[in-house]
Motif scaffolding. Structure first.
Motif, PDB file in Angstrom:
ATOM      1  N   THR A  19      69.237  34.791  13.638  1.00  0.00           N
ATOM      2  CA  THR A  19      70.376  34.976  12.745  1.00  0.00           C
ATOM      3  C   THR A  19      69.931  35.814  11.556  1.00  0.00           C
ATOM      4  OG1 THR A  19      71.280  32.836  13.357  1.00  0.00           O
ATOM      5  CG2 THR A  19      72.095  33.796  11.314  1.00  0.00           C
ATOM      6  N   ILE A  21      70.007  36.832   7.848  1.00  0.00           N
ATOM      7  CA  ILE A  21      70.374  36.172   6.584  1.00  0.00           C
ATOM      8  C   ILE A  21      70.133  37.082   5.378  1.00  0.00           C
ATOM      9  CG2 ILE A  21      70.079  33.821   7.445  1.00  0.00           C
ATOM     10  CD1 ILE A  21      67.306  33.815   6.041  1.00  0.00           C
ATOM     11  N   ARG A  31      75.581  39.373   7.692  1.00  0.00           N
ATOM     12  CA  ARG A  31      74.961  38.093   7.316  1.00  0.00           C
ATOM     13  C   ARG A  31      75.603  36.953   8.117  1.00  0.00           C
ATOM     14  NH1 ARG A  31      71.930  36.160   3.110  1.00  0.00           N
ATOM     15  NH2 ARG A  31      72.258  33.982   2.589  1.00  0.00           N
ATOM     16  N   GLY A  32      74.760  36.086   8.694  1.00  0.00           N
ATOM     17  CA  GLY A  32      75.241  34.943   9.462  1.00  0.00           C
ATOM     18  C   GLY A  32      75.476  35.219  10.929  1.00  0.00           C
ATOM     19  N   LYS A  33      75.341  36.469  11.347  1.00  0.00           N
ATOM     20  CA  LYS A  33      75.556  36.823  12.749  1.00  0.00           C
ATOM     21  C   LYS A  33      74.250  36.701  13.522  1.00  0.00           C
ATOM     22  CE  LYS A  33      77.340  40.122  15.915  1.00  0.00           C
ATOM     23  NZ  LYS A  33      78.109  41.251  16.231  1.00  0.00           N
ATOM     24  N   VAL A  34      74.362  36.211  14.773  1.00  0.00           N
ATOM     25  CA  VAL A  34      73.210  36.069  15.662  1.00  0.00           C
ATOM     26  C   VAL A  34      73.040  37.368  16.440  1.00  0.00           C
ATOM     27  CG1 VAL A  34      72.240  34.788  17.601  1.00  0.00           C
ATOM     28  CG2 VAL A  34      73.573  33.588  15.866  1.00  0.00           C
ATOM     29  N   PRO A  83      68.775  30.584  14.971  1.00  0.00           N
ATOM     30  CA  PRO A  83      70.210  30.268  14.933  1.00  0.00           C
ATOM     31  C   PRO A  83      70.478  28.777  14.736  1.00  0.00           C
ATOM     32  CG  PRO A  83      69.702  31.683  16.788  1.00  0.00           C
ATOM     33  CD  PRO A  83      68.385  31.235  16.211  1.00  0.00           C
ATOM     34  N   ARG A  84      71.588  28.480  14.074  1.00  0.00           N
ATOM     35  CA  ARG A  84      72.056  27.111  13.839  1.00  0.00           C
ATOM     36  C   ARG A  84      73.511  27.007  14.290  1.00  0.00           C
ATOM     37  NH1 ARG A  84      70.406  26.951   7.577  1.00  0.00           N
ATOM     38  NH2 ARG A  84      68.151  27.100   7.820  1.00  0.00           N
ATOM     39  N   ASP A  87      76.656  29.512  13.267  1.00  0.00           N
ATOM     40  CA  ASP A  87      76.381  30.953  13.288  1.00  0.00           C
ATOM     41  C   ASP A  87      77.258  31.592  14.376  1.00  0.00           C
ATOM     42  OD1 ASP A  87      74.462  30.518  11.370  1.00  0.00           O
ATOM     43  OD2 ASP A  87      72.769  30.645  12.733  1.00  0.00           O
ATOM     44  N   TYR A  88      77.628  32.820  14.180  1.00  0.00           N
ATOM     45  CA  TYR A  88      78.494  33.460  15.166  1.00  0.00           C
ATOM     46  C   TYR A  88      77.770  34.592  15.881  1.00  0.00           C
ATOM     47  CZ  TYR A  88      79.346  37.022  11.578  1.00  0.00           C
ATOM     48  OH  TYR A  88      79.192  37.995  10.644  1.00  0.00           O
TER      49      TYR A  88
END
Length: 89
Positions: A19, A21, A31-34, A83-84, A87-88
């Motif tokens: 991901t 960050i 930001r936040g995308k895998v 990734p968590r 996350d998208y």
């Protein structure tokens, strides 16, 4: 020559998922995308310094890749994480 090196790199360095960050819009990343990435070490051409490289496919052209060098694991960790949930892709 470049195509041959890319084929070798694909076999030696399999894709993993991380991901992003870092700052939104940096290198076209969100930001936040895998992202499916390859991580490898290589020498910077102009300085001879060994860096950790992260390579990913460019979204607008599935055959093109972009990459970014990091000087240390700490620098890499400031911009990427595992990734968590939430996350998208």
């Amino acid at each position: 020559m470049g195509a041959i090196l890319r084929k070798i790199r694909r076999k030696l360095f399999p894709t993993t998922h991380l991901t992003f960050i870092g700052e939104d819009g940096s290198m076209g990343l969100k930001r936040g995308k895998v992202y499916g990435v390859r991580i490898f070490t290589d020498e910077l051409f102009f300085s001879g310094k060994i860096c950790i490289w992260v390579e990913w496919h460019y979204e607008l052209d599935p055959f093109a890749t972009q990459s970014c060098p990091y000087s240390s694991v700490a620098a890499l960790a400031r911009n990427w994480r595992l990734p968590r949930d939430g996350d998208y892709l």
